[in-house]
Design an enzyme around this catalytic site. Structure first.
Site, PDB file in Angstrom:
ATOM      1  N   THR A 163     -11.059   0.272 -17.933  1.00 22.59           N
ATOM      2  CA  THR A 163     -12.112  -0.234 -18.821  1.00 22.59           C
ATOM      3  C   THR A 163     -12.044  -1.761 -18.746  1.00 22.59           C
ATOM      4  OG1 THR A 163     -10.565  -0.186 -20.671  1.00 22.59           O
ATOM      5  CG2 THR A 163     -11.981   1.756 -20.396  1.00 22.59           C
TER       6      THR A 163
ATOM      7  N   GLY B 158       0.780  -1.237   0.000  1.00 27.95           N
ATOM      8  CA  GLY B 158       0.000   0.000   0.000  1.00 27.95           C
ATOM      9  C   GLY B 158       0.809   1.284   0.000  1.00 27.95           C
TER      10      GLY B 158
ATOM     11  N   ARG C 250      -6.170  -7.933  -8.464  1.00 29.45           N
ATOM     12  CA  ARG C 250      -7.263  -8.799  -8.924  1.00 29.45           C
ATOM     13  C   ARG C 250      -7.684  -8.332 -10.311  1.00 29.45           C
ATOM     14  NH1 ARG C 250      -9.276 -13.230  -6.871  1.00 29.45           N
ATOM     15  NH2 ARG C 250     -11.289 -12.646  -7.742  1.00 29.45           N
TER      16      ARG C 250
ATOM     17  N   ASN D 151      -6.461   3.296 -12.187  1.00 29.96           N
ATOM     18  CA  ASN D 151      -5.486   2.282 -11.803  1.00 29.96           C
ATOM     19  C   ASN D 151      -4.084   2.838 -12.008  1.00 29.96           C
ATOM     20  OD1 ASN D 151      -4.431  -0.385 -11.230  1.00 29.96           O
ATOM     21  ND2 ASN D 151      -4.096  -0.662 -13.439  1.00 29.96           N
TER      22      ASN D 151
ATOM     23  N   LEU E 268      -8.033  -5.354 -19.849  1.00 32.54           N
ATOM     24  CA  LEU E 268      -6.988  -5.201 -18.835  1.00 32.54           C
ATOM     25  C   LEU E 268      -5.915  -4.175 -19.232  1.00 32.54           C
ATOM     26  CD1 LEU E 268      -5.843  -6.439 -16.111  1.00 32.54           C
ATOM     27  CD2 LEU E 268      -4.429  -7.880 -17.580  1.00 32.54           C
ATOM     28  N   ASP E 269      -5.690  -3.197 -18.353  1.00 35.53           N
ATOM     29  CA  ASP E 269      -4.611  -2.208 -18.504  1.00 35.53           C
ATOM     30  C   ASP E 269      -4.678  -1.438 -19.821  1.00 35.53           C
ATOM     31  OD1 ASP E 269      -3.594  -3.026 -16.022  1.00 35.53           O
ATOM     32  OD2 ASP E 269      -2.304  -4.545 -16.938  1.00 35.53           O
TER      33      ASP E 269
ATOM     34  N   ASN F 263       1.456   3.234  -2.501  1.00 37.46           N
ATOM     35  CA  ASN F 263       0.758   4.253  -3.294  1.00 37.46           C
ATOM     36  C   ASN F 263      -0.419   4.834  -2.520  1.00 37.46           C
ATOM     37  OD1 ASN F 263       1.877   4.678  -6.097  1.00 37.46           O
ATOM     38  ND2 ASN F 263       1.911   2.441  -5.958  1.00 37.46           N
TER      39      ASN F 263
ATOM     40  N   HIS G 149      -0.374   1.470 -13.028  1.00 38.47           N
ATOM     41  CA  HIS G 149       0.265   0.274 -13.595  1.00 38.47           C
ATOM     42  C   HIS G 149       1.762   0.568 -13.780  1.00 38.47           C
ATOM     43  CE1 HIS G 149       0.548  -3.457 -15.811  1.00 38.47           C
ATOM     44  NE2 HIS G 149       1.303  -2.816 -16.684  1.00 38.47           N
TER      45      HIS G 149
END
Ligand code: GRF
Length: 213
Positions: free
Chosen positions: A141, A15, A91, A107, A144-145, A17, A109
């Site tokens: 969206t 955690g 997840r 998100n 993924l990524d 971030n 990444h």
């Protein structure tokens, strides 16, 4: 009256971030909950110690991804969030979950998307001989990524780098970029136009950061 935007942060582990976001103390934002799919996540303990509302919702307690995501939605929505931040939430989310939070789910990444979606991004950047690496903040969206990119940060790949040293360099940048992206979001400066994000505050250029050696 300046009403604060309500933020729910999802984590799975350390955690850092999430901590960067809390410490940024963004004037227009209120972190209303930190939720983890792992009760033992170190970040959850940190959040509790810092007076935040925390919840652990373990994915093993549900028969499948759909059931877990449906429960997650229920728990998140109880906080009536304006923004949901995936900050190391490990997840894969269902399309239903992503659609439910369209335009208010972001998100972080650890690669320069669209390169290296998925896992082991730093090792893959090294294996590919990349001269730069970095991180991306994007709207989520169902693919993924792949959602609209809010900001990217770039670091050099140095001689002798390992996945760990590179990850460390990128992480420092993540800690700068995520609070900035959330600040821009809560100020209403991020406008999604197709697959692009128009940042009204950044005039298109200064949402990219480049660290030098
Ligand atoms: C970060 O590298 C983030 O980019 C990725 O998972 C890691 C989480 O780290 N999605 P932390 O839990 O925020 O320290």
């Amino acid at each position: 009256m300046n009403i604060k935007k309500r933020i729910v942060i999802l984590i799975s582990g350390r955690g850092s971030n999430m901590q960067a976001l809390v410490k940024a103390n963004i004037a227009q934002a209120e972190i209303v909950a930190v939720i983890s799919n792992r009760a033992e996540a170190a970040g959850l303990q940190w959040a509790t110690q810092h007076g935040l509302v925390t919840e652990a919702i373990c994915h093993h307690d549900y028969p499948g991804r759909e059931a877990f995501d449906a429960a997650l939605i229920e728990h998140i929505d109880a906080y009536q969030p304006d923004l949901v931040v995936l900050a190391g939430f490990m997840r894969i989310l269902t399309s239903e979950f992503c659609r439910h939070y369209t335009g208010k789910l972001i998100n972080i990444h650890p690669s320069l998307l669209p390169a290296f979606t998925g896992l082991h991004t730093h090792q893959r950047a090294l294996d590919s001989g990349c001269r730069v690496a970095g991180c991306t903040i994007h709207f989520v969206t169902p693919q993924l990524d792949c959602g609209p990119i809010i900001a990217q940060g770039v670091v050099p790949v140095l001689n002798g780098d390992t996945a760990d040293t590179l990850a460390h360099r990128v992480l420092e940048l993540e800690h700068q970029l995520l609070p900035q992206a959330v600040t821009d979001f809560v100020a209403g400066n991020l406008v999604i136009e197709g697959n692009r994000v128009n940042n009204l505050a950044a005039a298109g250029t200064d949402s990219a950061v480049c660290l030098k050696n």
